[in-house]
Design an enzyme around this catalytic site. Structure first.
Site, short mmCIF file in Angstrom:
data_model
loop_
_atom_site.label_atom_id
_atom_site.label_comp_id
_atom_site.label_asym_id
_atom_site.label_seq_id
_atom_site.Cartn_x
_atom_site.Cartn_y
_atom_site.Cartn_z
CG HIS A 153 -0.19 0.15 2.54
ND1 HIS A 153 0.19 -0.93 3.28
CD2 HIS A 153 0.26 1.24 3.23
CE1 HIS A 153 0.82 -0.53 4.38
NE2 HIS A 153 0.90 0.79 4.37
CG HIS A 215 4.51 4.80 4.34
ND1 HIS A 215 3.79 5.48 5.31
CD2 HIS A 215 3.89 3.60 4.22
CE1 HIS A 215 2.81 4.72 5.74
NE2 HIS A 215 2.84 3.56 5.10
CE1 TYR A 256 5.46 3.91 7.86
CE2 TYR A 256 5.45 3.26 10.16
CZ TYR A 256 4.78 3.47 8.98
OH TYR A 256 3.44 3.25 8.91
FE LIG Z 1 1.75 1.93 5.95
#
Ligand SMILES: [Fe+2]
Length: 308
Positions: A153, A215, A256
């Site tokens: 995603h 992201h 992340y």
């Molecule tokens: Fe995400």
């Protein structure tokens, strides 16, 4: 109501230095480098993906996302969605087959948040990488780095997230799975949408500028794999944003970090699922810290403010 949109199929990202970017996406994330086209764009896929590519890198002066594409079930569905996008008021561009190597005709359209999306029905389908489709082994032994299995995603930042959510829901059959709402003003500050049973296939956070990229996310199988990704981030001095941790929203387990051009990546595992009869999950904006980072319960400045 589902409208024949199956899944996120590709994302084209801008990178500042192609060779550095290739090392990151191939050797650190562990995507499979599959092609370099006549425009010097580099193509990658996660090893479990059956289509020929899902990530395209284009060298440019600024990082960020050019577009994100979704695969639809058939060429007839593609034509129907195109007509509905035009009727909805989108500006629609037809990109001929082959503009991306191995991809059929693409329908590109704009959105109220300023992001460009595409639909396409056909892409070459070589199958999963490194294993046979017949009596398949569990995984190929040659995988590198974090061994990302698939593109999952994107999270995008923009102003009119209600407008883009409405477009995706009405024309493309997305379902709102989760949201963050400021209870005082009634303003929706984040929207998570799915076309599948995943917790999200795309998400948006309200932000004053249009068309920003937060992201691109890739699926790992286990929490152990997320911890292993954290080790690799340290081993290779990759710029870390936050994690390993868990989200409140979707409950995924996550980390992340940034590619060498400053585009944020996520690898994650686990999390919730969504069926069409599931009610929308709502987090209060005053709980946003816990909603985003369930353990720390506070947002870090980089996660909120750094977008490309
Ligand atoms: Fe995400």
């Amino acid at each position: 109501m589902r409208k024949g949109v199956m899944r996120p199929g590709h994302v084209q990202l801008r990178v500042l230095d192609m060779e550095e970017a290739v090392v990151h996406y191939r050797d650190r994330l562990g995507l499979i480098e599959v092609n370099r086209d006549s425009q010097n764009r580099a193509y990658f896929k996660g090893w479990t993906e059956i289509d020929s590519f899902s990530v395209v890198l284009r060298e440019a002066d600024e990082p960020g996302m050019d577009f994100m594409g979704f695969k639809v079930t058939t060429p007839d569905v593609l034509e129907e969605r195109k007509q509905e996008l035009i009727e909805y008021g989108c500006s629609v561009e037809v990109i001929p087959a082959g503009e991306l190597d191995g991809c059929g005709e693409r329908i590109r359209f704009d959105s109220p948040t300023g992001h460009y999306f595409e639909l396409y029905a056909e892409k070459e389908q070589p199958g999963k990488w490194g294993i046979s489709p017949k009596n398949p082994d569990a995984w190929p032994e040659e995988l590198k780095g974090m061994r990302a299995t698939r593109f999952d995603h994107c999270l995008l930042y923009g102003d009119d997230i209600d407008g883009t959510a409405d477009l995706l829901q009405k024309v493309l059959g997305f379902q709102l799975s989760e949201q963050v709402v400021d209870q005082e003003s009634g303003t929706r500050v984040a929207a998570f949408l799915t076309v599948s049973t995943k917790a999200h296939d795309i998400a948006f956070v309200r932000h004053p500028e249009k068309g920003k990229f937060h992201h691109a996310s890739f699926w790992l199988d286990t929490w152990e794999d997320v911890l292993r990704a954290a080790d690799l981030i340290s081993m290779h001095d990759i710029s870390l944003d936050i994690g390993p941790t868990r989200h409140g929203l979707t409950h995924g387990q996550t980390i992340y970090f940034f590619d060498p051009s400053g585009n944020r990546n996520e690898v994650f595992c686990g999390g919730d699922y969504t069926y069409p009869d599931h009610p929308v999950v709502t987090w209060d904006a005053e709980q946003i810290g816990k909603a985003i980072f369930y353990h720390d319960r506070v947002l870090n400045e980089a996660f909120l403010g750094v977008v490309t």
